[in-house]
Design an enzyme around this catalytic site. Structure first.
Site, mmCIF file in Angstrom:
data_model
loop_
_atom_site.group_PDB
_atom_site.id
_atom_site.type_symbol
_atom_site.label_atom_id
_atom_site.label_comp_id
_atom_site.label_asym_id
_atom_site.label_seq_id
_atom_site.Cartn_x
_atom_site.Cartn_y
_atom_site.Cartn_z
ATOM 1 N N HIS A 1 -7.061 -6.437 7.087
ATOM 2 C CA HIS A 1 -6.222 -5.377 6.512
ATOM 3 C C HIS A 1 -7.111 -4.181 6.198
ATOM 4 O O HIS A 1 -8.090 -4.295 5.470
ATOM 5 C CB HIS A 1 -5.554 -5.893 5.234
ATOM 6 C CG HIS A 1 -4.432 -5.029 4.745
ATOM 7 N ND1 HIS A 1 -4.636 -3.841 4.087
ATOM 8 C CD2 HIS A 1 -3.085 -5.198 4.810
ATOM 9 C CE1 HIS A 1 -3.472 -3.312 3.768
ATOM 10 N NE2 HIS A 1 -2.510 -4.113 4.195
ATOM 11 N N CYS B 1 5.115 -3.356 3.918
ATOM 12 C CA CYS B 1 3.799 -3.095 4.483
ATOM 13 C C CYS B 1 3.352 -4.401 5.136
ATOM 14 O O CYS B 1 4.175 -5.280 5.396
ATOM 15 C CB CYS B 1 2.804 -2.627 3.422
ATOM 16 S SG CYS B 1 2.440 -3.848 2.156
#
Length: 801
Positions: free
Chosen positions: A736, A573
Site C-alpha cells: 500500500h 479505498c
C-alpha cells in the site's frame, strides 16, 4: 479534488489576505472528538521520543554514578546520558513542533516555523523579566512586566527559570502547546497566500514565518499578564494533590486514565500531570524546605539535583551543609517538572543518597524517599500503577481467554493471544489485549479492568514506589528505571508483589466472565470459529441461493450500516469502506464486525470508515450491486424481512477464515528504497493498529515500488496505490503506497502491472511522483503487510533489502 479560489481584489494590499487553496481534502468533520483525537496523536510524538531519551538518560546516569570520579566509566556514562538529557530541557519546543505536525497534515514548513515561534516566544519574555536585588546586590525575586496586583517579586522567583538560554517563565509544555496551535493556525491560514508581484518571493509558505513572528508579540504579552497567576494554581495543585490521604489521588488518576484509552484521549489527560508543575515541582518544594529554619542540605547533593532539573545554583564548597541564605542569590529553579519528567531527570543525579540536616541533627535518605518524606512529594504516583497490571494482570487475562476456548481451538487461540501478552509484559503496549475484550464486554473493561488499574495505582502510592517511566509500564521500563537505580529508592519490588496478587484476580475474573457471558474471545463462538474448506464451500453454495441472490455477508454489512435507506453514499479505498449515512445512531458496529470488519471509525456525524482489508474494493462493488437489487424489490424490507434475517443467522458467513498455517519466519524483500519503519510509527489507527495484518513500512526516497515476493497479483487497485500479491502456498501480501492516497484518484501514480499477472521479487509495480504527494500533504510511506486473511501467518518477518 476540491478547489477553492477567492477572487482577487484590485487593491494590492487587500490581495495579501486573499488565498488560493488547491489542497486535496481527505478528511471530514468530526467536531470535538476529532480535535481531541488529533491532539492525542500530537502528544504521542514527543512522548515516544522521551521513551528513547529516558532510556539513554537512565543507563548513562547509572554508569556514571557508579564509576570512580574522573574515570573512563564516568566519562562514558555521561556521554550516554547526554544522548537523552537535552531533550528534557527542550520538551516545550518538542510539543510545539508536535502540534504543528498533527494539525497541518505533517507539513515540514509548519515544524520549521514552530521552532521559530518558540524561540521568539522565549526571547521576548526575557525582555520583560527583570531581577530585583536587595541591598547586598543579591537577587530576591523578579518583576514580570509590572509590579503590584499580587505579583510580589519574591513570590514570582519560583516561576522564573532558564530555557534554551533565555530567562523565561516556567510555562513548561503548556507554552509549547499554545505556540504550536498559533503556528498551525498561521500555516493553515497563510501558506497559500499570494502577495503583489514586487514582493511575491515572500508569499506562500515563506510568509508563514513573518506571520508567526508577529503573532508571538500578543501571545507573549498575554502570557506575561496571566501566567504568573496560572503558575500559582498549577504549583498549588502539584503541591497539594500529593497530600490527599491514602493515595486516593493516584486511584482517581488510574481509573480515569485507563477509561480514556478506548477513546485514544488518555495522552491528553495525563500529559499535564506528567510534564508540568501540575504533577509537582521538586525544585520549588526543595526551595521551600530550605527556607524553613534549621534545614540544611549537603551542597553537592543540592547542586546535582537542581542541575538535573535544569536549574542554576552557585556553591563554593560542595562538602558543606548549606542553608537557603547561602545560595538564595544565585538560585534559579529548574524548568523540568511534572511526575514523569522529574522522575526520569532525577535518575541522572550523581548521588543515590541525599545528606541533610534538621536543627543540627544530620541524616541521610535515598533520593526519592527524601523527596517523599521531607518535601512531601511522591514522585511516580501517576506512573507506577501501570507496572503491576501491564506485566502480570493483563497477560494472565490473556491466558484465561486461551483456556476458556474449547480444547480443539486453544492452540489457535494461543497463537493469537501469546504475541499480544508478551508485548504487553515486555513493553507495556496493552491495546491488542484490551481491545480484544473491550468491544465484547465493555463492563469487563470499565467495571473490572479500569477499577483494578486504579487499585494498582493506589497500592503503588501507598507502598512508596518511585519508578520513572518514559514509555509504559513494561518490563523494559522496570529494569531501566526501577531495578538499575534501586539505590535511589525506587522500591520497585512492590510492583511485582502486587502483580503476583493480580495474577489470580485477572485470571479467574476473566475466565469466569468469559464463560458466564459466553464472550466470543479468540477460539470461541461462531464469529471466531475456524472452519474447514468443506464448510467454506458449503457456505458459498448457501450464499448463492440467498434471498434475491445477495450474499449473506453483504446483507449483514448493509444491515450494519443501518439498512439500505440509511446509506447515502458508497466509496472505498484499498482497505476500507467509506460510506455516508443519514443517521449514525442506526449503525451497528457489532454487526459490522460480525460480518468481518476489523474496526470502525466514525469520522463525523454522517461519515464512517469500516476496515475490511484488501477485499474492501470487491465488497463495495457487491454492496452497490446489492443496493441496486434491493431498490428493484420494494418488498425487500417488508414481508421478506423475517425470511432474510433468518437466512443470515443460519448461514456461515462468507468471511469465514480458513485455518492458517503458522510458520516461524518468512523473508520479505523491501518494496522500495528507504528507511524501514514500524507500523506503529504510522499512527493512522488502521495499519498502525495492525488491523490489516503484521508487517512494516518504508520511508521511500525515489518513488519506485517493487514486488516484495514471487506471486500472482490478485488485486491491482484502480487508483494504482495498492497491490495485493499471493504466493502459490497461500501467503497474501498487501503493498500500500501512502496513507489516504486513494483521494488522488491515481494522480501521480504510474502502474506497470495488471491484475492476474505473475510477478517476481523485485519486479517494478509502480512509480510515484513524491512531489505530488508532498503538495497534498499526504504520507508517502510504502506499507507492506501480511494480511489477516493470509493462509500463512508468520511469527516473525525478516526484512531483506
Amino acid at each position: 479534488m476540491s478547489e477553492k479560489i477567492t477572487k482577487k481584489s484590485d487593491n494590492p494590499i487587500k490581495n495579501i489576505f486573499l488565498r488560493k487553496n488547491k489542497k486535496v481534502s481527505t478528511k471530514t468533520g468530526g467536531g470535538m472528538k476529532a480535535f481531541l483525537s488529533k491532539l492525542s496523536g500530537a502528544f504521542l510524538l514527543p512522548i515516544s521520543v522521551l521513551a528513547i531519551a529516558g532510556l539513554f538518560l537512565g543507563v548513562g546516569a547509572t554508569i556514571a554514578s557508579n564509576s570512580p570520579s574522573g574515570s573512563a566509566g564516568e566519562t562514558f556514562g555521561n556521554f550516554i546520558k547526554q544522548l537523552g538529557d537535552p531533550l528534557f530541557g527542550a520538551l516545550p519546543l518538542l510539543f510545539a513542533a508536535a502540534i504543528a505536525v498533527s494539525f497541518t497534515e505533517e507539513a515540514g514548513v509548519a515544524v520549521f516555523n514552530a521552532i521559530i515561534g518558540y524561540l521568539i516566544f522565549s526571547a521576548l519574555q526575557s525582555v520583560f523579566i527583570n531581577p530585583v536585588y536587595d541591598s547586598n546586590k543579591d537577587i530576591v525575586g523578579y518583576k514580570i512586566l509590572f509590579s503590584g496586583g499580587w505579583r510580589t517579586p519574591s513570590d514570582l522567583k519560583a516561576l522564573i527559570g532558564s530555557s534554551l538560554g533565555f530567562s523565561v517563565m516556567q510555562t513548561s509544555v503548556f507554552g509549547g502547546i499554545i505556540v504550536g496551535f498559533v503556528v498551525q493556525w498561521a500555516y493553515n491560514r497563510f501558506h497559500t497566500i499570494q502577495l503583489p508581484q514586487v514582493i511575491s518571493f515572500f508569499g506562500g509558505k515563506r510568509f508563514v514565518a513573518l506571520a508567526v513572528v508577529i503573532l508571538m508579540i500578543p501571545l507573549v504579552f498575554t502570557f506575561l499578564l496571566f501566567w504568573p497567576y496560572i503558575g500559582y494554581i498549577f504549583n498549588w495543585i502539584g503541591k497539594n494533590s500529593g497530600k490527599i490521604p491514602y493515595g486516593f489521588d493516584s486511584f482517581i488518576f488510574g481509573f480515569i486514565e485507563r477509561s480514556l484509552v478506548p477513546f485514544g484521549l488518555h495522552h491528553v489527560f495525563y500529559s499535564p500531570l506528567w510534564y508540568t508543575s501540575a504533577g509537582g515541582d521538586v525544585s520549588v518544594e526543595l526551595q521551600n524546605w530550605l527556607k524553613q529554619d534549621g534545614n540544611k542540605i549537603l551542597a553537592s547533593d543540592f547542586a546535582s539535583i537542581i542541575h538535573q532539573l535544569k536549574g542554576e545554583v552557585v556553591i563554593s564548597n560542595p562538602n558543606e551543609y548549606i542553608s537557603w541564605d547561602q545560595i538564595s542569590s544565585s538560585f534559579k529553579p529548574g524548568s523540568v517538572n511534572g511526575d514523569s519528567s522529574t522522575t526520569l531527570a532525577l535518575i541522572g543525579v550523581n548521588t543515590n543518597t541525599v545528606h541533610y540536616e534538621i536543627n543540627g541533627q544530620k541524616g541521610s535518605k535515598s533520593l526519592f524517599m527524601f523527596i517523599q518524606d521531607e518535601l512531601g512529594l511522591k514522585l511516580g504516583r501517576f506512573l507506577d500503577g501501570k507496572f503491576s497490571f501491564m506485566q502480570w494482570g493483563l497477560p494472565f487475562a490473556g491466558l484465561a481467554m486461551v483456556l476458556a476456548a474449547p480444547k480443539e481451538n486453544r492452540k489457535v487461540a494461543l497463537g493469537t493471544i501469546f504475541p499480544a501478552a508478551l508485548t504487553c509484559f515486555v513493553t507495556g503496549v496493552t491495546e491488542p489485549l484490551e481491545f480484544t475484550f473491550l468491544f465484547l464486554a465493555p463492563i469487563l473493561f470499565f467495571g473490572f479492568h479500569a477499577f483494578f488499574c486504579a487499585v494498582s495505582f493506589l497500592m503503588a502510592n501507598i507502598l512508596s514506589v518511585h519508578i520513572g517511566m518514559a514509555f509504559s509500564g513494561g518490563f523494559l521500563d522496570l529494569i531501566v528505571y526501577g531495578m538499575i537505580p534501586i539505590l535511589k529508592g525506587t522500591n520497585f519490588w512492590w510492583t511485582i508483589v502486587v502483580g503476583m496478587a493480580y495474577i489470580p484476580i485477572y485470571f479467574f475474573g476473566f475466565y469466569f466472565w468469559i464463560k458466564k457471558a459466553d464472550l466470543p474471545t479468540p477460539g470461541r463462538g461462531g464469529n471466531t470459529k475456524l472452519f474447514t474448506k468443506k464448510d467454506y464451500q458449503q457456505a458459498k453454495s448457501n450464499n448463492e441461493n440467498n434471498t434475491f441472490g445477495i450474499e449473506s455477508q453483504i446483507l449483514e454489512i448493509i444491515d450494519g450500516f443501518g439498512g439500505r435507506e440509511n446509506i447515502t453514499k458508497t466509496a472505498n479505498c484499498a482497505t476500507r469502506l467509506r460510506f455516508d449515512v443519514k443517521n449514525m445512531n442506526l449503525v451497528n458496529e457489532e454487526k459490522l464486525k460480525t460480518a468481518g470488519a476489523f474496526g470502525v471509525r466514525k469520522n463525523s456525524e454522517t461519515h464512517l470508515q469500516v476496515i475490511f482489508g484488501p477485499i474492501a474494493d470487491q465488497l463495495r462493488i457487491k454492496i452497490d450491486n446489492a443496493i441496486n437489487e434491493i431498490d428493484k424489490n420494494p418488498d425487500f424490507y417488508s414481508d421478506k424481512k423475517e425470511e432474510r434475517l433468518s437466512n443470515q443467522q443460519n448461514q456461515i458467513k462468507t468471511d469465514t477464515k480458513l485455518e492458517s498455517n503458522i510458520v516461524d519466519e518468512i523473508v520479505i524483500k523491501t518494496p522500495t528504497n528507504g528507511k524501514v519503519k514500524s507500523l506503529e510509527s504510522l499512527n493512522d489507527g488502521v495499519f498502525s493498529a495492525k488491523l490489516l495484518g503484521v508487517g512494516f513500512a518504508i520511508e521511500q526516497t525515489d518513488g519506485n515500488v517493487y514486488s516484495p515476493i514471487d506471486g500472482k497479483l490478485v488485486t491491482v487497485f484502480p487508483t494504482k496505490h495498492a497491490y495485493g500479491i499471493e504466493t502459490n502456498d497461500g501467503l497474501s501480501i498487501l503493498v500500500h503506497i501512502g496513507i489516504d492516497t486513494v483521494s488522488l484518484n491515481g494522480e501521480g501514480f504510474e502502474s506497470f502491472v495488471e491484475q492476474g499477472q505473475k510477478v517476481k521479487k523485485g519486479d517494478l509495480l509502480a512509480k510515484v511522483d513524491l512531489n505530488i504527494l508532498k503538495e497534498h500533504n499526504l504520507n508517502s510511506d510504502v506499507i507492506c503487510v501480511v494480511t489477516t486473511d493470509s493462509k500463512i501467518q508468520p511469527k516473525n518477518i525478516r526484512i531483506k533489502k
